[in-house]
Design a protein around this motif. Structure first.
Motif, PDB file in Angstrom:
ATOM      1  N   SER A 165       0.803  -1.171  -0.048  1.00 42.35           N
ATOM      2  CA  SER A 165       0.042  -0.111   0.059  1.00 42.35           C
ATOM      3  C   SER A 165       0.893   1.295  -0.264  1.00 42.35           C
ATOM      4  O   SER A 165       0.190   2.370   0.175  1.00 42.35           O
ATOM      5  CB  SER A 165      -1.086  -0.024   1.148  1.00 42.35           C
ATOM      6  N   SER A 166       2.170   1.341  -0.279  1.00 44.66           N
ATOM      7  CA  SER A 166       3.010   2.125  -0.276  1.00 44.66           C
ATOM      8  C   SER A 166       2.986   3.153  -1.317  1.00 44.66           C
ATOM      9  O   SER A 166       3.405   4.354  -1.365  1.00 44.66           O
ATOM     10  CB  SER A 166       4.462   1.857   0.069  1.00 44.66           C
ATOM     11  N   GLY A 209       2.853  10.079   8.202  1.00 49.42           N
ATOM     12  CA  GLY A 209       2.890   8.828   8.631  1.00 49.42           C
ATOM     13  C   GLY A 209       1.635   7.914   8.206  1.00 49.42           C
ATOM     14  O   GLY A 209       0.805   8.694   7.816  1.00 49.42           O
ATOM     15  N   ALA A 210       1.961   6.770   8.133  1.00 49.09           N
ATOM     16  CA  ALA A 210       1.092   5.620   7.333  1.00 49.09           C
ATOM     17  C   ALA A 210       0.311   4.792   8.650  1.00 49.09           C
ATOM     18  O   ALA A 210       1.093   4.527   9.361  1.00 49.09           O
ATOM     19  CB  ALA A 210       1.545   4.794   6.555  1.00 49.09           C
ATOM     20  N   GLY A 211      -0.923   4.978   8.417  1.00 49.58           N
ATOM     21  CA  GLY A 211      -1.601   4.144   9.327  1.00 49.58           C
ATOM     22  C   GLY A 211      -1.725   4.645  11.031  1.00 49.58           C
ATOM     23  O   GLY A 211      -1.113   5.695  11.184  1.00 49.58           O
ATOM     24  N   VAL A 255      -7.249   4.842  -4.793  1.00 52.52           N
ATOM     25  CA  VAL A 255      -6.123   4.878  -3.970  1.00 52.52           C
ATOM     26  C   VAL A 255      -6.514   4.760  -2.505  1.00 52.52           C
ATOM     27  O   VAL A 255      -6.164   3.958  -1.841  1.00 52.52           O
ATOM     28  CB  VAL A 255      -5.199   6.208  -4.112  1.00 52.52           C
ATOM     29  N   PHE A 256      -7.799   5.626  -2.067  1.00 54.47           N
ATOM     30  CA  PHE A 256      -8.036   5.505  -0.712  1.00 54.47           C
ATOM     31  C   PHE A 256      -8.675   3.837  -0.468  1.00 54.47           C
ATOM     32  O   PHE A 256      -8.455   3.433   0.645  1.00 54.47           O
ATOM     33  CB  PHE A 256      -9.352   6.492  -0.726  1.00 54.47           C
ATOM     34  N   ALA A 257      -9.665   3.443  -1.292  1.00 59.54           N
ATOM     35  CA  ALA A 257     -10.285   2.205  -1.075  1.00 59.54           C
ATOM     36  C   ALA A 257      -9.162   1.202  -1.059  1.00 59.54           C
ATOM     37  O   ALA A 257      -9.247   0.225  -0.145  1.00 59.54           O
ATOM     38  CB  ALA A 257     -11.025   1.857  -2.322  1.00 59.54           C
ATOM     39  N   ASN A 294      -5.405  -0.946   5.924  1.00 62.39           N
ATOM     40  CA  ASN A 294      -6.152  -0.163   7.058  1.00 62.39           C
ATOM     41  C   ASN A 294      -5.527   1.431   7.025  1.00 62.39           C
ATOM     42  O   ASN A 294      -5.384   1.864   8.169  1.00 62.39           O
ATOM     43  CB  ASN A 294      -6.112  -0.884   8.360  1.00 62.39           C
ATOM     44  N   TYR A 295      -4.867   1.941   5.866  1.00 61.29           N
ATOM     45  CA  TYR A 295      -4.264   3.304   5.780  1.00 61.29           C
ATOM     46  C   TYR A 295      -5.287   4.138   5.461  1.00 61.29           C
ATOM     47  O   TYR A 295      -5.479   4.751   4.437  1.00 61.29           O
ATOM     48  CB  TYR A 295      -3.146   3.121   4.784  1.00 61.29           C
TER      49      TYR A 295
END
Length: 479
Positions: free
Chosen positions: A136-137, A145-147, A222-224, A231-232
């Motif tokens: 997911s990166s 930050g991610a998540g 991208v969001f989905a 879970n980002y």
């Protein structure tokens, strides 16, 4: 009286000899230093090739084929990143293989679901570079930050700055003689990385990607995908800022495809048709079948649009026919079908850094110089070529004197040319020792994969090269 032949030589001649020897030593060291200065910019001083040699700190992977698991320090992410590497037989060219949306943290799917080291076997004389992780990166540098854990993601910095240094030092891989391959989530980012780093990547292969992301539908996709897979939920903003911002435009491969043309890079692109083969259906649950069909149909539409956009830009595009769904079986075929095109581009395309550069008035290379020069030429061509003698004087206060003296003055002109530089590459010895290795049959599931690390080398007795198999091992779908 004749001088005594047995008498010691005068001290002065000894000094001359010592001084002469010292001069030779100093001159030799000086020449060596100058040679190192000019030759140390790109080519690593490390040992190139030798896939049978396990590098320091690495372990043999259970997939065999001389794949090593190496821990590479990423300063930008403050952690070690595992990279699975198969060394060339002697050349300095490398192929970076990016993973999909569901990339695992223990091994790359290119050793798990497709045996890339068998497709690009020893006869191809290339170093395979397969970074592990990156789910997911979108293989980019995130602004936040991610998540929930606020994980730092700086994939672009790692892939284009930190990893090349490691490869040059330990595997002799050139920093400007590379290809990059991506699929699904990494298909578009692979193109973007090539567009943004033409000095590193000569050719990019993208399979089943999504290339028009800078629009509401693309942002929603991208969001989905990030939310469902990792879970980002904050990725829609923390990755490139708010949708519609400049960074979203900068990372939309379709909006920057003209850069491939400007740099003389090659784009190899393909997708399936969304209709599953019998072997794909046999491996998938009913739910996964629907997902594999839907995802590939969406990619097929995006791929056709990207082909048109790239062709309109004048970029060199190679479209590979393919079929099937959003599965590793599809991408195994695509990797094999694109191999000859990738190798040809690596062999024939000169490094972008050796092409003509446009510099500013101070002599500094201007990254946008080619674009500016082209725009200036177009504007000049559109303007009416009429010479206005009133504007010839640079200083209005001296125009009268200039007019008076113009009858006795001849005008002269000078032109300058800018040379271009070309280069060629040669292949090294393509023989590779090999012997019995652990089973190379890929597993049937991406989850629960073995770490694959071993301190036992895959070969102890030199033998004949491992031939590329006619059928590519494949397994489960939907990365």
């Amino acid at each position: 009286m004749a001088p005594d032949a047995t008498a010691p030589a005068p001290r002065r001649s000894i000094r001359r000899r010592v001084a002469g020897l010292s001069a030779v030593v100093v001159l030799s060291l000086g020449l060596f230093g100058v040679g190192s200065l000019f030759s140390g910019g790109n080519t690593a001083s490390a040992m190139a090739g030798h896939p049978e040699v396990l590098r320091e700190g690495c372990t043999w992977d259970s997939s065999g084929n001389y794949v090593q698991n190496c821990k590479v320090w990423s300063e930008s992410q403050n952690k070690f990143v595992t990279v699975q590497i198969r060394a060339s037989n002697g050349s300095d060219q490398g192929i970076y293989l990016l993973d999909g949306m569901r990339a695992q943290e223990d091994r790359s799917a290119w050793t798990n679901d497709v045996q890339a080291a068998q497709v690009y076997d020893g006869n191809t004389d290339t170093t395979l570079v397969m970074p592990v992780g990156g789910a997911s990166s979108f293989y980019t540098d995130w602004e936040g930050g991610a998540g929930a854990e606020n994980t730092t993601i700086a994939q672009e910095t790692f892939l284009t700055e930190e990893l090349p240094d490691y490869l040059a030092e330990n595997f002799g891989v050139s920093k400007n003689n590379n290809a990059i391959v991506g699929l699904s989530m990494s298909g578009g980012p692979a193109v973007t990385l090539a567009e943004r780093h033409p000095d590193q990547f000569k050719v990019v292969q993208a399979m089943s990607g999504y290339y028009q992301t800078d629009n509401p539908i693309g942002a929603l996709g991208v969001f989905a995908s990030q939310t469902i897979v990792s879970n980002y939920t904050n990725g829609i903003v923390n990755m490139w800022g708010a949708p519609g911002s400049q960074r979203w435009t900068d990372n939309d491969p379709s909006k920057n495809v003209n850069k491939l043309n400007e740099n003389g890079q090659v784009l190899i692109i393909s997708s399936g048709n969304g209709f599953l083969t019998s072997s794909e259906m046999a491996k998938l649950s009913q739910q996964d079948q629907i997902s594999a069909m839907a995802l590939e149909m969406l990619s097929a539409v995006s791929t056709v649009l990207m082909q048109l956009q790239a062709a309109q830009s004048g970029a060199s595009v190679i479209s590979l026919p393919n079929y099937g769904g959003h599965t590793w079986e599809n991408w195994g075929r695509g990797l094999a079908d694109g191999k000859d095109h990738v190798l040809e581009a690596l062999r024939n395309n000169p490094p972008v850094t050796e092409k003509v550069q446009v510099v500013d008035a101070s002599g500094t290379p201007d990254p946008e110089g080619s674009t500016k020069a082209t725009q200036a030429a177009l504007l000049a061509a559109e303007s009416t070529p009429v010479l206005d003698t009133v504007d010839l004087s640079a200083d209005p206060s001296t125009s009268a004197q200039s007019a008076a003296s113009s009858t006795s003055t001849d005008s002269t002109s000078a032109s300058a040319t800018e040379p271009g530089v070309s280069s060629t590459s040669s292949a090294a010895d393509d023989t590779q020792p090999s012997a019995s290795t652990p089973s190379t049959e890929s597993p049937t599931s991406e989850s629960g994969a073995d770490t694959g690390e071993s301190t036992v080398p895959p070969s102890t007795t030199p033998s004949v090269p491992i031939p590329a198999q006619s059928s590519i091992p494949t397994t489960t779908p939907v990365p």
